[in-house]
Motif scaffolding. Structure first.
Motif, mmCIF file in Angstrom:
data_model
loop_
_atom_site.group_PDB
_atom_site.id
_atom_site.type_symbol
_atom_site.label_atom_id
_atom_site.label_comp_id
_atom_site.label_asym_id
_atom_site.label_seq_id
_atom_site.Cartn_x
_atom_site.Cartn_y
_atom_site.Cartn_z
ATOM 1 N N VAL A 24 -31.900 34.818 62.654
ATOM 2 C CA VAL A 24 -31.335 33.582 63.178
ATOM 3 C C VAL A 24 -32.244 32.408 62.820
ATOM 4 C CG1 VAL A 24 -30.815 32.346 65.333
ATOM 5 C CG2 VAL A 24 -29.977 34.684 64.990
ATOM 6 N N LEU A 25 -33.553 32.624 62.846
ATOM 7 C CA LEU A 25 -34.492 31.571 62.454
ATOM 8 C C LEU A 25 -34.295 31.174 60.994
ATOM 9 C CD1 LEU A 25 -36.944 29.759 63.049
ATOM 10 C CD2 LEU A 25 -38.399 31.713 62.439
ATOM 11 N N GLU A 26 -34.183 32.136 60.106
ATOM 12 C CA GLU A 26 -33.963 31.839 58.685
ATOM 13 C C GLU A 26 -32.637 31.108 58.470
ATOM 14 O OE1 GLU A 26 -36.206 35.524 56.451
ATOM 15 O OE2 GLU A 26 -34.345 35.960 57.542
ATOM 16 N N ILE A 27 -31.610 31.553 59.180
ATOM 17 C CA ILE A 27 -30.285 30.919 59.064
ATOM 18 C C ILE A 27 -30.364 29.469 59.538
ATOM 19 C CG2 ILE A 27 -27.915 30.976 59.937
ATOM 20 C CD1 ILE A 27 -28.361 34.125 60.102
ATOM 21 N N ALA A 28 -31.055 29.234 60.640
ATOM 22 C CA ALA A 28 -31.214 27.870 61.143
ATOM 23 C C ALA A 28 -31.918 26.994 60.111
ATOM 24 C CB ALA A 28 -31.994 27.876 62.463
ATOM 25 N N HIS A 29 -33.026 27.477 59.565
ATOM 26 C CA HIS A 29 -33.769 26.675 58.592
ATOM 27 C C HIS A 29 -32.929 26.409 57.342
ATOM 28 C CE1 HIS A 29 -38.013 27.656 60.312
ATOM 29 N NE2 HIS A 29 -37.263 26.964 61.140
ATOM 30 N N HIS A 30 -32.200 27.410 56.881
ATOM 31 C CA HIS A 30 -31.363 27.243 55.686
ATOM 32 C C HIS A 30 -30.293 26.166 55.899
ATOM 33 C CE1 HIS A 30 -29.354 28.355 51.966
ATOM 34 N NE2 HIS A 30 -28.217 28.396 52.634
ATOM 35 N N ASN A 31 -29.865 26.015 57.149
ATOM 36 C CA ASN A 31 -28.806 25.061 57.469
ATOM 37 C C ASN A 31 -29.333 23.777 58.121
ATOM 38 O OD1 ASN A 31 -26.061 26.384 56.873
ATOM 39 N ND2 ASN A 31 -27.301 28.014 57.756
ATOM 40 N N LYS A 32 -30.653 23.576 58.033
ATOM 41 C CA LYS A 32 -31.295 22.363 58.560
ATOM 42 C C LYS A 32 -31.003 22.146 60.053
ATOM 43 C CE LYS A 32 -31.547 20.079 54.042
ATOM 44 N NZ LYS A 32 -32.005 21.237 53.400
ATOM 45 N N ILE A 33 -31.023 23.248 60.785
ATOM 46 C CA ILE A 33 -30.867 23.200 62.238
ATOM 47 C C ILE A 33 -32.268 23.201 62.833
ATOM 48 C CG2 ILE A 33 -30.079 24.522 64.248
ATOM 49 C CD1 ILE A 33 -27.709 25.423 62.404
ATOM 50 N N ASP A 34 -32.492 22.356 63.807
ATOM 51 C CA ASP A 34 -33.821 22.121 64.360
ATOM 52 C C ASP A 34 -34.268 23.259 65.286
ATOM 53 O OD1 ASP A 34 -36.205 20.846 64.863
ATOM 54 O OD2 ASP A 34 -35.363 19.488 66.366
ATOM 55 N N LEU A 35 -34.713 24.346 64.673
ATOM 56 C CA LEU A 35 -35.283 25.486 65.391
ATOM 57 C C LEU A 35 -36.661 25.691 64.786
ATOM 58 C CD1 LEU A 35 -34.855 27.696 67.500
ATOM 59 C CD2 LEU A 35 -33.845 29.112 65.700
ATOM 60 N N GLU A 36 -37.710 25.399 65.536
ATOM 61 C CA GLU A 36 -39.040 25.240 64.954
ATOM 62 C C GLU A 36 -39.584 26.468 64.236
ATOM 63 O OE1 GLU A 36 -43.544 23.836 66.109
ATOM 64 O OE2 GLU A 36 -41.948 23.535 67.553
ATOM 65 N N GLY A 37 -39.899 27.534 64.940
ATOM 66 C CA GLY A 37 -40.487 28.693 64.274
ATOM 67 C C GLY A 37 -41.889 28.423 63.757
ATOM 68 N N ALA A 38 -42.766 27.906 64.613
ATOM 69 C CA ALA A 38 -44.117 27.489 64.210
ATOM 70 C C ALA A 38 -44.912 28.603 63.539
ATOM 71 C CB ALA A 38 -44.886 26.939 65.410
ATOM 72 N N CYS A 39 -44.711 29.841 63.947
ATOM 73 C CA CYS A 39 -45.476 30.961 63.366
ATOM 74 C C CYS A 39 -44.757 31.586 62.180
ATOM 75 C CB CYS A 39 -45.791 32.005 64.421
ATOM 76 S SG CYS A 39 -44.374 33.008 64.930
ATOM 77 N N GLU A 40 -43.646 30.967 61.762
ATOM 78 C CA GLU A 40 -42.864 31.415 60.613
ATOM 79 C C GLU A 40 -42.353 32.853 60.757
ATOM 80 O OE1 GLU A 40 -45.108 30.557 57.088
ATOM 81 O OE2 GLU A 40 -45.142 28.416 57.536
ATOM 82 N N GLY A 41 -42.033 33.225 61.976
ATOM 83 C CA GLY A 41 -41.434 34.536 62.213
ATOM 84 C C GLY A 41 -42.415 35.680 62.351
ATOM 85 N N SER A 42 -43.700 35.377 62.575
ATOM 86 C CA SER A 42 -44.699 36.448 62.679
ATOM 87 C C SER A 42 -44.878 36.946 64.112
ATOM 88 C CB SER A 42 -46.043 35.980 62.112
ATOM 89 O OG SER A 42 -46.579 34.938 62.908
ATOM 90 N N LEU A 43 -44.023 36.514 65.014
ATOM 91 C CA LEU A 43 -44.023 36.944 66.410
ATOM 92 C C LEU A 43 -45.329 36.566 67.111
ATOM 93 C CD1 LEU A 43 -42.002 38.267 68.299
ATOM 94 C CD2 LEU A 43 -42.938 40.482 67.712
ATOM 95 N N ALA A 44 -45.791 35.322 66.846
ATOM 96 C CA ALA A 44 -47.023 34.834 67.460
ATOM 97 C C ALA A 44 -46.803 33.554 68.258
ATOM 98 C CB ALA A 44 -48.086 34.616 66.384
ATOM 99 N N CYS A 45 -45.543 33.167 68.477
ATOM 100 C CA CYS A 45 -45.245 31.992 69.293
ATOM 101 C C CYS A 45 -43.841 32.173 69.875
ATOM 102 C CB CYS A 45 -45.349 30.700 68.473
ATOM 103 S SG CYS A 45 -43.983 30.416 67.323
ATOM 104 N N SER A 46 -43.384 31.167 70.603
ATOM 105 C CA SER A 46 -42.036 31.253 71.190
ATOM 106 C C SER A 46 -41.180 30.057 70.800
ATOM 107 C CB SER A 46 -42.134 31.360 72.715
ATOM 108 O OG SER A 46 -42.740 30.195 73.250
ATOM 109 N N THR A 47 -41.544 29.361 69.720
ATOM 110 C CA THR A 47 -40.833 28.128 69.361
ATOM 111 C C THR A 47 -39.464 28.357 68.740
ATOM 112 O OG1 THR A 47 -41.975 27.974 67.237
ATOM 113 C CG2 THR A 47 -42.981 26.820 69.103
#
Length: 112
Positions: A24-47
């Motif tokens: 879902v994070l990758e899909i959001a970024h691909h579609n320019k939806i504002d879902l942060e993902g500060a740790c880039e999906g490494s399961l080290a944050c909750s953004t």
């Protein structure tokens, strides 16, 4: 191709293509939806915290302990909260609906 809907904090809905195998994070970024993902999906944050529509929540694989730990740090946690980096699209999730919280809390955890 499967589709999913993001409900933005202002209530607007965006239906987007949701390729099988992408998070879902990758899909959001691909579609320019504002879902942060500060740790880039490494399961080290909750953004990348999203609130899954109750109709879809039980169709997801259960969150593992690491995801649960990160969710404890999320802002505005609900009983259907998940991390977008941990929800991977499948054909069965065609139509998935998630809501973006109004705010996020960026608390990174050092996972050494």
């Amino acid at each position: 191709m499967p589709k999913m809907t993001f409900i933005e904090p202002n209530g607007s809905r965006r239906v987007v293509d949701a390729p099988v195998g992408q998070s879902v994070l990758e899909i959001a970024h691909h579609n320019k939806i504002d879902l942060e993902g500060a740790c880039e999906g490494s399961l080290a944050c909750s953004t990348c915290h999203v609130v899954v529509d109750p109709e879809w929540y039980d169709k997801l694989e259960e969150a593992d302990e690491d995801e649960e730990d990160m969710l404890d740090l999320a802002f505005a946690l609900t009983h259907t909260s998940r991390l977008g980096c941990q929800i991977v699209m499948t054909k069965e999730l065609d139509g998935l609906v998630v809501t973006l919280p109004a705010a996020t809390r960026n608390v990174a955890v050092d996972k050494k």
